[in-house]
Design a protein around this motif. Structure first.
Motif, PDB file in Angstrom:
ATOM      1  N   GLY A  44       0.970  -1.225  -0.010  1.00  0.00           N
ATOM      2  CA  GLY A  44      -0.113   0.180   0.271  1.00  0.00           C
ATOM      3  C   GLY A  44       0.658   0.969   0.207  1.00  0.00           C
ATOM      4  O   GLY A  44       0.246   2.370   0.170  1.00  0.00           O
ATOM      5  N   MET A  45       2.199   0.814  -0.596  1.00  0.00           N
ATOM      6  CA  MET A  45       2.923   2.055   0.009  1.00  0.00           C
ATOM      7  C   MET A  45       2.978   3.620  -1.433  1.00  0.00           C
ATOM      8  O   MET A  45       2.944   4.816  -1.180  1.00  0.00           O
ATOM      9  CB  MET A  45       4.702   2.014   0.231  1.00  0.00           C
ATOM     10  N   GLY A  46       2.420   2.717  -2.917  1.00  0.00           N
ATOM     11  CA  GLY A  46       1.611   3.554  -3.799  1.00  0.00           C
ATOM     12  C   GLY A  46       3.762   4.158  -3.842  1.00  0.00           C
ATOM     13  O   GLY A  46       4.733   2.982  -3.800  1.00  0.00           O
ATOM     14  N   HIS A  47       3.304   5.013  -4.379  1.00  0.00           N
ATOM     15  CA  HIS A  47       4.685   5.365  -5.206  1.00  0.00           C
ATOM     16  C   HIS A  47       5.841   6.127  -4.294  1.00  0.00           C
ATOM     17  O   HIS A  47       6.404   6.908  -4.627  1.00  0.00           O
ATOM     18  CB  HIS A  47       5.034   6.385  -6.598  1.00  0.00           C
ATOM     19  N   ALA A  48       5.531   5.578  -2.913  1.00  0.00           N
ATOM     20  CA  ALA A  48       6.175   7.086  -2.379  1.00  0.00           C
ATOM     21  C   ALA A  48       7.308   6.517  -2.668  1.00  0.00           C
ATOM     22  O   ALA A  48       8.292   5.477  -2.301  1.00  0.00           O
ATOM     23  CB  ALA A  48       5.666   6.515  -0.946  1.00  0.00           C
ATOM     24  N   ILE A  49       8.776   7.644  -2.069  1.00  0.00           N
ATOM     25  CA  ILE A  49       9.467   8.116  -1.649  1.00  0.00           C
ATOM     26  C   ILE A  49      10.143   8.900  -0.612  1.00  0.00           C
ATOM     27  O   ILE A  49       9.548   9.105   0.044  1.00  0.00           O
ATOM     28  CB  ILE A  49      10.655   8.157  -3.174  1.00  0.00           C
ATOM     29  N   ASP A  78      11.836   3.802  -3.327  1.00  0.00           N
ATOM     30  CA  ASP A  78      13.343   3.479  -3.026  1.00  0.00           C
ATOM     31  C   ASP A  78      14.583   2.373  -4.141  1.00  0.00           C
ATOM     32  O   ASP A  78      15.647   2.716  -3.887  1.00  0.00           O
ATOM     33  CB  ASP A  78      13.836   3.692  -1.935  1.00  0.00           C
ATOM     34  N   ILE A 110      -2.649   1.671  -8.666  1.00  0.00           N
ATOM     35  CA  ILE A 110      -2.373   3.134  -7.949  1.00  0.00           C
ATOM     36  C   ILE A 110      -2.133   2.936  -6.788  1.00  0.00           C
ATOM     37  O   ILE A 110      -0.911   3.611  -6.219  1.00  0.00           O
ATOM     38  CB  ILE A 110      -3.908   4.117  -7.636  1.00  0.00           C
ATOM     39  N   TYR A 111      -1.972   1.973  -6.116  1.00  0.00           N
ATOM     40  CA  TYR A 111      -2.275   2.228  -4.496  1.00  0.00           C
ATOM     41  C   TYR A 111      -0.509   0.573  -4.831  1.00  0.00           C
ATOM     42  O   TYR A 111       0.198   0.468  -3.576  1.00  0.00           O
ATOM     43  CB  TYR A 111      -2.971   1.047  -3.034  1.00  0.00           C
ATOM     44  N   ILE A 119       7.483   0.511 -11.773  1.00  0.00           N
ATOM     45  CA  ILE A 119       7.023   1.893 -13.122  1.00  0.00           C
ATOM     46  C   ILE A 119       8.426   3.260 -12.669  1.00  0.00           C
ATOM     47  O   ILE A 119       8.612   3.343 -13.878  1.00  0.00           O
ATOM     48  CB  ILE A 119       5.919   2.677 -11.993  1.00  0.00           C
ATOM     49  N   GLU A 120       8.841   2.311 -11.636  1.00  0.00           N
ATOM     50  CA  GLU A 120       9.744   3.270 -11.031  1.00  0.00           C
ATOM     51  C   GLU A 120      11.197   2.752 -12.127  1.00  0.00           C
ATOM     52  O   GLU A 120      11.559   3.384 -12.894  1.00  0.00           O
ATOM     53  CB  GLU A 120      10.289   2.929  -9.863  1.00  0.00           C
TER      54      GLU A 120
ATOM     55  N   GLY B  44       6.198  13.580  -0.901  1.00  0.00           N
ATOM     56  CA  GLY B  44       6.859  12.462  -1.727  1.00  0.00           C
ATOM     57  C   GLY B  44       6.109  10.552  -1.241  1.00  0.00           C
ATOM     58  O   GLY B  44       6.974   9.944  -1.763  1.00  0.00           O
ATOM     59  N   MET B  45       4.590  10.886  -0.433  1.00  0.00           N
ATOM     60  CA  MET B  45       4.411   9.403  -0.269  1.00  0.00           C
ATOM     61  C   MET B  45       3.332   9.438  -1.253  1.00  0.00           C
ATOM     62  O   MET B  45       2.972   8.423  -0.789  1.00  0.00           O
ATOM     63  CB  MET B  45       3.225  10.236   1.070  1.00  0.00           C
ATOM     64  N   GLY B  46       3.711   9.761  -2.365  1.00  0.00           N
ATOM     65  CA  GLY B  46       3.451   9.173  -3.570  1.00  0.00           C
ATOM     66  C   GLY B  46       1.355   8.737  -3.306  1.00  0.00           C
ATOM     67  O   GLY B  46       0.602   9.061  -2.402  1.00  0.00           O
ATOM     68  N   HIS B  47       0.906   7.492  -3.598  1.00  0.00           N
ATOM     69  CA  HIS B  47      -0.630   6.946  -3.551  1.00  0.00           C
ATOM     70  C   HIS B  47      -0.216   6.417  -1.788  1.00  0.00           C
ATOM     71  O   HIS B  47      -1.191   5.106  -2.068  1.00  0.00           O
ATOM     72  CB  HIS B  47      -1.014   6.923  -4.499  1.00  0.00           C
ATOM     73  N   ALA B  48       0.302   6.103  -1.058  1.00  0.00           N
ATOM     74  CA  ALA B  48       0.513   5.514  -0.181  1.00  0.00           C
ATOM     75  C   ALA B  48      -0.659   5.906   0.624  1.00  0.00           C
ATOM     76  O   ALA B  48      -1.008   6.328   0.450  1.00  0.00           O
ATOM     77  CB  ALA B  48       1.861   5.658   0.966  1.00  0.00           C
ATOM     78  N   ILE B  49      -1.086   4.268   0.756  1.00  0.00           N
ATOM     79  CA  ILE B  49      -2.969   4.562   2.346  1.00  0.00           C
ATOM     80  C   ILE B  49      -1.647   3.630   3.586  1.00  0.00           C
ATOM     81  O   ILE B  49      -1.109   2.453   3.489  1.00  0.00           O
ATOM     82  CB  ILE B  49      -3.486   3.871   1.171  1.00  0.00           C
ATOM     83  N   LEU B  51      -2.156   0.008   5.914  1.00  0.00           N
ATOM     84  CA  LEU B  51      -2.782  -0.748   5.248  1.00  0.00           C
ATOM     85  C   LEU B  51      -3.383  -1.580   6.676  1.00  0.00           C
ATOM     86  O   LEU B  51      -4.250  -1.801   7.558  1.00  0.00           O
ATOM     87  CB  LEU B  51      -2.763  -2.229   4.360  1.00  0.00           C
ATOM     88  N   ILE B 110       3.841  11.445 -10.096  1.00  0.00           N
ATOM     89  CA  ILE B 110       3.510  10.618  -9.667  1.00  0.00           C
ATOM     90  C   ILE B 110       4.338  10.228  -8.334  1.00  0.00           C
ATOM     91  O   ILE B 110       3.792   9.289  -7.465  1.00  0.00           O
ATOM     92  CB  ILE B 110       4.593   9.340 -10.626  1.00  0.00           C
ATOM     93  N   LEU B 242      -4.440   3.919 -16.176  1.00  0.00           N
ATOM     94  CA  LEU B 242      -3.155   3.945 -16.434  1.00  0.00           C
ATOM     95  C   LEU B 242      -2.552   2.937 -17.888  1.00  0.00           C
ATOM     96  O   LEU B 242      -1.742   2.391 -17.863  1.00  0.00           O
ATOM     97  CB  LEU B 242      -2.495   3.352 -15.297  1.00  0.00           C
TER      98      LEU B 242
END
Lengths: 257, 257
Positions: A44-49, A78, A110-111, A119-120, B44-49, B51, B110, B242
């Motif tokens: 669930g981190m999505g595209h977090a960096i 990352d 997305i999630y 994607i990265e 920078g959290m992107g789409h993180a949720i 969980l 993104i 996407l």
């Protein structure tokens, strides 16, 4: 290093997850494998960096095999960044992410930390694939996935992928003989219908748990949801140019003075 | 509650950031405002949720005004989910996210927590806009943004947005009189060229800082990067299907047996 393809393997369930151990096993049969994966679960981190904290990355040896492995304190995105810029001997020929424990079909893309890693890599111009099995349990059975994962990875190594596109592969949780084949699909228009479970902590303060169920609102037979419900493996080509080009002309008629 | 539109305001820099305070100020001139924003910075959290952890959400009063405010321990996407499902009296007519301290143009969409909040609202069928100013500093000057943000928000309230599309608005960091107007754009094909700064901690263990510079590889004059470099506000319609539809026919020619 040999003249075999160099394959970067990552995931979002963490470097010790059975899903990534299976993916490593398959990839070592077709290339030289470097693993750079999170040291803890990142679902669930999505595209977090990670922008405002430092990262650890250390050489580890989770189980035997020809692969080299690094455990990283960051997110899946990352891991791919540090792999490419710092840890790998050269740019990899392929990046594979997964096998995720659970679905990344439809809006889940997305999630998904699994897909954000793919994607990265795609952003960096590396052919990339995210693999997911529709079983959330830690002891999911990945046996039936192996053959198909190898086929798809070998095809991507042979044909490449256009710049800006990666693959999102989901595998139904059924026996090998029940899998009907592979379907190229579009992302289904499906949603989570969510609710929050409100509770009180021992000090009397309210807190919430997110829960929800997934609802397929898309009747199309060309979607990943349809494929998976009908025991096909779904392959969705995914792009990261998010522009809704079809709406630009309409927006130009708005009065935004 | 009145018959004015109900507007949900959120961001990723945290509920006390000057950017969201400005956005609240503008939105209270056109609707009834509910703020549900992270209790700490989430860039920078992107789409993180979230969980596998619980969330706190509590009524707060950051500064005076007619708005109601909730501070939430989750990510920007979590804030939108809990706002819609739990905290708001009804489905909002508009969701605005920002004003972000820093650019969310090109590929930054993104990684952006600001945009993930807008996308999360879009997934729920709510017209949504992310606003960003090209100044990363905490004491950025948002004055020149106000008029244009109001214009864009009023247009979206009037015309709506098609299902599956949200707007990504970036504002150049120049004086009001230098802004040439608003351009509808596509997302530029631009990348971060990153490096890692390797250091040793006091115990002698290696750690890394991510750093990088943004490079615009896209010569088009219809991109958000071009608009911003030329002192226009960029508006990119963003979709969250996407699927790379244009590659499905080609993939169907692959031998995936």
């Amino acid at each position: 290093m040999t003249d075999k393809p160099l394959i970067l393997v990552t995931n979002d369930d963490g470097i010790t997850a059975p899903g990534i151990r299976t993916l490593i096993e398959v990839m070592t049969t077709i290339g030289d494998v470097f693993v750079v994966a999170p040291d803890s679960p990142q679902s669930g981190m999505g595209h977090a960096i990670t922008l405002d904290a430092m990262l650890y990355a250390q050489n580890v040896n989770i189980n035997s095999g020809p692969q080299q492995e690094f455990s990283c304190s960051g997110t899946p995105a990352d891991c791919v960044k540090i792999a490419i810029r710092e840890l790998l001997p050269r740019t990899p020929d392929l990046c594979v992410s997964g096998i995720n424990h659970g679905s990344n079909s439809a809006i889940n893309v997305i999630y998904s930390g699994t897909m954000s890693a793919a994607i990265e890599a795609g952003i960096e111009g590396i052919p990339a694939i995210g693999f997911s099995l529709l079983d959330y349990s830690w002891d999911a059975n990945f046996e039936a996935s192996k053959k198909h994962i190898k086929t798809i990875a070998k095809n991507v190594l042979k044909s490449g992928l256009p710049k800006g596109i990666v693959l999102n592969v989901n595998i139904p949780n059924v026996k090998s003989e029940t899998i009907k084949g592979i379907r190229i699909c579009r992302q289904a228009k499906s949603n989570w219908v969510e609710s929050f479970d409100k509770r009180k902590n021992p000090q009397g303060k309210d807190y919430y748990w997110l829960s929800g169920k997934f609802v397929n609102l898309d009747g199309g037979e060309d979607t990943d949801e349809w494929a998976l419900e009908n025991n096909y493996i779904s392959v969705v080509p995914v792009q990261f140019d998010l522009t809704a080009h079809q709406f630009i002309a309409e927006l130009n008629t708005w009065n935004l003075k």
